[in-house]
Design a protein around this motif. Structure first.
Motif, PDB file in Angstrom:
ATOM      1  N   ALA A 280      83.009  31.984 -24.884  1.00 38.37           N
ATOM      2  CA  ALA A 280      82.115  32.687 -25.815  1.00 38.37           C
ATOM      3  C   ALA A 280      82.430  32.324 -27.259  1.00 38.37           C
ATOM      4  O   ALA A 280      81.523  32.196 -28.092  1.00 38.37           O
ATOM      5  CB  ALA A 280      82.230  34.196 -25.602  1.00 38.37           C
TER       6      ALA A 280
ATOM      7  N   THR B 293      76.287  36.723 -35.108  1.00 40.73           N
ATOM      8  CA  THR B 293      77.214  35.807 -34.435  1.00 40.73           C
ATOM      9  C   THR B 293      78.620  35.932 -35.014  1.00 40.73           C
ATOM     10  O   THR B 293      79.609  36.050 -34.275  1.00 40.73           O
ATOM     11  CB  THR B 293      76.713  34.358 -34.567  1.00 40.73           C
TER      12      THR B 293
ATOM     13  N   TRP C 136      81.216  28.689 -27.916  1.00 45.94           N
ATOM     14  CA  TRP C 136      79.752  28.753 -27.902  1.00 45.94           C
ATOM     15  C   TRP C 136      79.235  29.369 -29.199  1.00 45.94           C
ATOM     16  O   TRP C 136      78.308  28.853 -29.839  1.00 45.94           O
ATOM     17  CB  TRP C 136      79.342  29.584 -26.697  1.00 45.94           C
ATOM     18  N   SER C 137      79.852  30.467 -29.616  1.00 48.18           N
ATOM     19  CA  SER C 137      79.408  31.173 -30.816  1.00 48.18           C
ATOM     20  C   SER C 137      79.689  30.365 -32.082  1.00 48.18           C
ATOM     21  O   SER C 137      78.884  30.377 -33.024  1.00 48.18           O
ATOM     22  CB  SER C 137      80.099  32.536 -30.911  1.00 48.18           C
TER      23      SER C 137
ATOM     24  N   PRO D  51      76.111  34.886 -25.755  1.00 48.57           N
ATOM     25  CA  PRO D  51      77.472  35.110 -26.262  1.00 48.57           C
ATOM     26  C   PRO D  51      77.634  36.448 -26.978  1.00 48.57           C
ATOM     27  O   PRO D  51      78.700  37.074 -26.900  1.00 48.57           O
ATOM     28  CB  PRO D  51      77.692  33.941 -27.226  1.00 48.57           C
ATOM     29  N   TRP D  52      76.585  36.891 -27.697  1.00 51.34           N
ATOM     30  CA  TRP D  52      76.664  38.206 -28.345  1.00 51.34           C
ATOM     31  C   TRP D  52      76.940  39.299 -27.311  1.00 51.34           C
ATOM     32  O   TRP D  52      77.755  40.196 -27.555  1.00 51.34           O
ATOM     33  CB  TRP D  52      75.352  38.553 -29.050  1.00 51.34           C
TER      34      TRP D  52
ATOM     35  N   ASN E 286      88.989  39.475 -23.297  1.00 54.58           N
ATOM     36  CA  ASN E 286      88.555  38.497 -24.292  1.00 54.58           C
ATOM     37  C   ASN E 286      89.440  37.261 -24.269  1.00 54.58           C
ATOM     38  O   ASN E 286      88.982  36.134 -24.476  1.00 54.58           O
ATOM     39  CB  ASN E 286      88.567  39.117 -25.688  1.00 54.58           C
TER      40      ASN E 286
ATOM     41  N   GLY F 295      87.210  34.806 -23.216  1.00 52.31           N
ATOM     42  CA  GLY F 295      86.629  34.690 -24.552  1.00 52.31           C
ATOM     43  C   GLY F 295      86.579  33.293 -25.116  1.00 52.31           C
ATOM     44  O   GLY F 295      85.841  33.032 -26.069  1.00 52.31           O
TER      45      GLY F 295
ATOM     46  N   LYS G  55      79.289  39.835 -18.936  1.00 58.38           N
ATOM     47  CA  LYS G  55      79.684  38.468 -18.562  1.00 58.38           C
ATOM     48  C   LYS G  55      78.554  37.825 -17.756  1.00 58.38           C
ATOM     49  O   LYS G  55      78.556  37.856 -16.521  1.00 58.38           O
ATOM     50  CB  LYS G  55      80.981  38.498 -17.760  1.00 58.38           C
TER      51      LYS G  55
ATOM     52  N   PHE H  29      78.450  39.266 -24.494  1.00 60.64           N
ATOM     53  CA  PHE H  29      79.832  39.336 -24.028  1.00 60.64           C
ATOM     54  C   PHE H  29      80.761  39.840 -25.131  1.00 60.64           C
ATOM     55  O   PHE H  29      81.582  40.752 -24.920  1.00 60.64           O
ATOM     56  CB  PHE H  29      80.314  37.969 -23.541  1.00 60.64           C
ATOM     57  N   LEU H  30      80.638  39.272 -26.323  1.00 63.36           N
ATOM     58  CA  LEU H  30      81.569  39.614 -27.399  1.00 63.36           C
ATOM     59  C   LEU H  30      81.406  41.054 -27.865  1.00 63.36           C
ATOM     60  O   LEU H  30      82.389  41.713 -28.227  1.00 63.36           O
ATOM     61  CB  LEU H  30      81.372  38.653 -28.577  1.00 63.36           C
TER      62      LEU H  30
END
Length: 646
Positions: A509, A486, A512-513, A384-385, A502, A506, A393, A387-388
């Motif tokens: 993510a 995170t 998940w985060s 997830p990090w 996003n 997003g 992806k 992607f964010l």
């Protein structure tokens, strides 16, 4: 979003409707739940492979996405193997019996080995006293001292058992036991069976008489019993969840090993086991090519047709690791030992091994549980990090798609595991216990696979001063940093640098985060070690006790008790410093009043050896260790909230 939740809600409703009709010990019921979980898992996996992978080009998305997919698939294979073995269970309690051997001096001779290296006197004294008080007609107790301590030799003589040491510590615990095997084998009367106890495991009086009855079957090489603990483990203590959450080993010993036994693949866990001496002689003693020599004993005995069976009865009581560092060291050693076995001649892919297919599959199950599951836990933090923060992806799906395919499996499998384990397996607590040990476990995986030989046995330290709060700073810095990253990634993607991408992708993510942030927060609190103010665990009681002082007798009420003292409820408490007699443990014990309390007083039992022997044997023979019949999620959640915010 409602349509995305529908499959998960259907799975929830179906489970709640079906489960009341099932019995936990029914193979058909357990298999049905496992098969449904497997079908939902395959449905999710098919979607992951066909609909969520990036295009197969040399891009950052693909470089991260495809390995992560393989890793996730490996962890799902581990889940499938676990479901396979949990589809059966076996209870041997009715087969074990106590017969005339409990009193017959001509019963088969058993040598009890107490293995010790650096444990303190109070721990060893309890174990030796318990071992010398067992109800069996013909046994000897040997203290195997790899610390070569004169005070221990004197204590052993005082308590009336045998002392053995050796000139070096070669091969650690396995070498210590093998030295003792050679010694007792050269005696005029060698034993028929060997019982192994770690230095901190106190046997109950019926330990030998219950286990030896199962040795009447000549095909049995090892009778393993569970490890129960008189103290909470670090996760219980540091999360203030001792009253609602069992120690982390309860799932393994209460649920997994009975299931493995039903498949014929139970294995020796070292302490609290009874082993056929002739079998050990045939395999040349305890193997020394793994730091988990106990598991190897099972595998090597199988080559000669001797099986390991499991008696799920609380017959010994020991100490769980009292600190987080010791907890992690223990699990890393178990992992390293398994990796050494995998690389050795008894591994699942070994061409020279005579193990059956199901034994190899059980080893593969253990390997995947360490290697794949822990690796995927760490990867699940990082993906997830990426992607964010960087727009990579690795998983091309939005939250609604994930919920449609993943939620039914997650709900059904989570409820299945909770039902089969009577609550001993809860997803969040499993993630916490695995993540806290993940760095050490992954290091052990790599070390054991790349360099399987030449590793020293690391003893799990027990005892010591634990009466103050302190922080495991290396771990807290690691997980605190992961938590900060995170939260920073969430803030960057959705506040500082919000993009259309996003908004489209997003949601997954973000969810998940946020889950990762909750788990990391709990893990950070686990890194703050809470004080343990008493050297001996106390247990709440509510029973009358007869007190005598200066020729007068009266009744008080016992509030809590340990092997060193007690607290009593009494409207007319004696003065501090006075001596009284308490009718406890079935006999009169002298005690000193150490203080008054709001509703009574506290006493410390006298220090005489005779009193300690009687108190220890009676205490460990009693029902003072809490038995968790079932664990409920709501009290566990409440305890976590109170620890985080209370």
């Amino acid at each position: 979003m409602t349509s995305a939740l529908t499959p998960g809600l259907i799975a929830l409703g179906a489970f709640l409707a079906i489960v009341p009709l099932l019995r936990r010990d029914s193979t058909m019921a357990r298999s049905f739940l496992a098969v449904v979980s497997l079908v939902l898992l395959l449905r999710y996996l098919q979607w992951r492979v066909t609909a969520t992978l990036p295009p197969p080009h040399l891009t950052a998305d693909a470089v991260i996405g495809y390995p992560f997919m393989l890793l996730e698939a490996a962890s799902l294979v581990a889940v499938s193997l676990s479901l396979l073995f949990l589809s059966r269970t076996l209870d041997r309690t009715k087969s074990a019996r106590i017969d005339g051997r409990a009193r017959d001096p001509r019963a088969p001779l058993i040598d009890v080995f107490i293995c010790t290296y650096n444990e303190e006197r109070s721990i060893l004294e309890r174990t030796i006293i318990g071992a010398t008080g067992m109800a069996y007609g013909n046994y000897r107790v040997w203290v195997l001292d790899d610390g070569r301590r004169p005070w221990l030799r004197r204590l052993v003589g005082e308590l009336g058992c045998h002392y053995l040491t050796r000139p070096d510590n070669r091969h650690a615990k396995a070498g210590n036991i093998n030295h003792a095997l050679r010694h007792v084998g050269a005696l005029p009367e060698p034993p028929q069976f060997i019982a192994v106890l770690d230095a901190d495991f106190v046997p109950r009086p019926d330990f030998l008489s219950r286990t030896v009855s199962l040795m009447d079957d000549a095909s049995v090489g090892v009778v393993q019993t569970p490890q129960h603990f008189i103290n909470p483990d670090p996760i219980q203590t540091n999360l203030a969840a001792t009253d609602v959450w069992p120690d982390e080993q309860r799932f393994f010993f209460d649920i997994l090993l009975p299931a493995k036994d039903a498949w014929g693949v139970a294995f020796c866990c070292g302490t609290s086991s009874l082993i056929r001496y002739a079998g050990l002689v045939r395999i040349g003693g305890f193997p020394t090519d793994s730091v988990t020599e106990d598991y190897l004993v099972t595998l090597r005995l199988k080559e000669y047709g001797l099986n390991t069976i499991y008696l799920n009865e609380r017959l010994t009581i020991g100490l769980a690791p009292e600190g987080l560092k010791e907890y992690i060291t223990q699990r890393a050693r178990w992992c390293l030992g398994l990796m050494q076995i995998v690389r050795g001649r008894s591994g699942p892919l070994s061409r020279t091994s005579e193990l059956s297919f199901i034994d190899r599959l059980s080893l593969a199950d253990a390997f995947m549980s360490w290697a794949a599951v822990y690796t995927s836990k760490v990867a699940g933090l990082v993906v997830p990090w990426l992607f964010l923060l960087f727009g990579i992806k690795a998983v091309r799906a939005d939250l609604t798609e994930l919920l449609r395919y993943f939620l039914p499996f997650y709900v059904w499998h989570g409820l299945t595991m909770a039902w089969l384990s009577r609550g001993r397996s809860l997803a969040m607590m499993t993630d916490v216990s695995q993540l806290i040990a993940a760095p050490a476990v992954l290091k052990a995986v790599a070390t054991g696979l790349l360099k399987p030989k030449g590793h020293k046995f690391k003893v799990t330290a027990k005892g010591g001063d634990r009466d103050r709060r302190f922080v495991e700073w290396p771990l807290l810095r690691l997980y605190g940093s992961a938590l900060v990253i995170t939260l920073a990634a969430i803030a960057y993607a959705f506040i500082l640098h919000l993009r259309g991408e996003n908004i489209a992708y997003g949601g997954l993510a973000l969810a998940w985060s946020l889950y990762n942030a909750v788990i990391l927060t709990v893990v950070c609190f686990v890194c703050i070690e809470q004080p343990r103010k008493r050297k001996a665990e106390r247990f709440h009681r509510n029973e009358p006790v007869l007190l005598r002082q200066d020729g007068r007798s009266h009744l008080a009420r016992l509030a809590d008790i340990s092997i060193t003292g007690a607290r009593l409820i009494d409207p007319d408490p004696p003065r501090p410093g006075s001596t009284i007699e308490c009718q406890i443990y079935g006999r009169s014990i002298a005690a000193i009043v150490v203080r008054r309390t709001t509703d009574g007083f506290a006493v410390r039992f006298e220090e005489g050896m005779d009193t300690r022997v009687h108190a220890i044997r009676a205490f460990y023979a009693g029902e003072y260790v809490r038995a968790y019949q079932g664990v409920r999620a709501l009290p566990v959640g409440k305890a976590l909230l109170m620890r985080l915010f209370g």
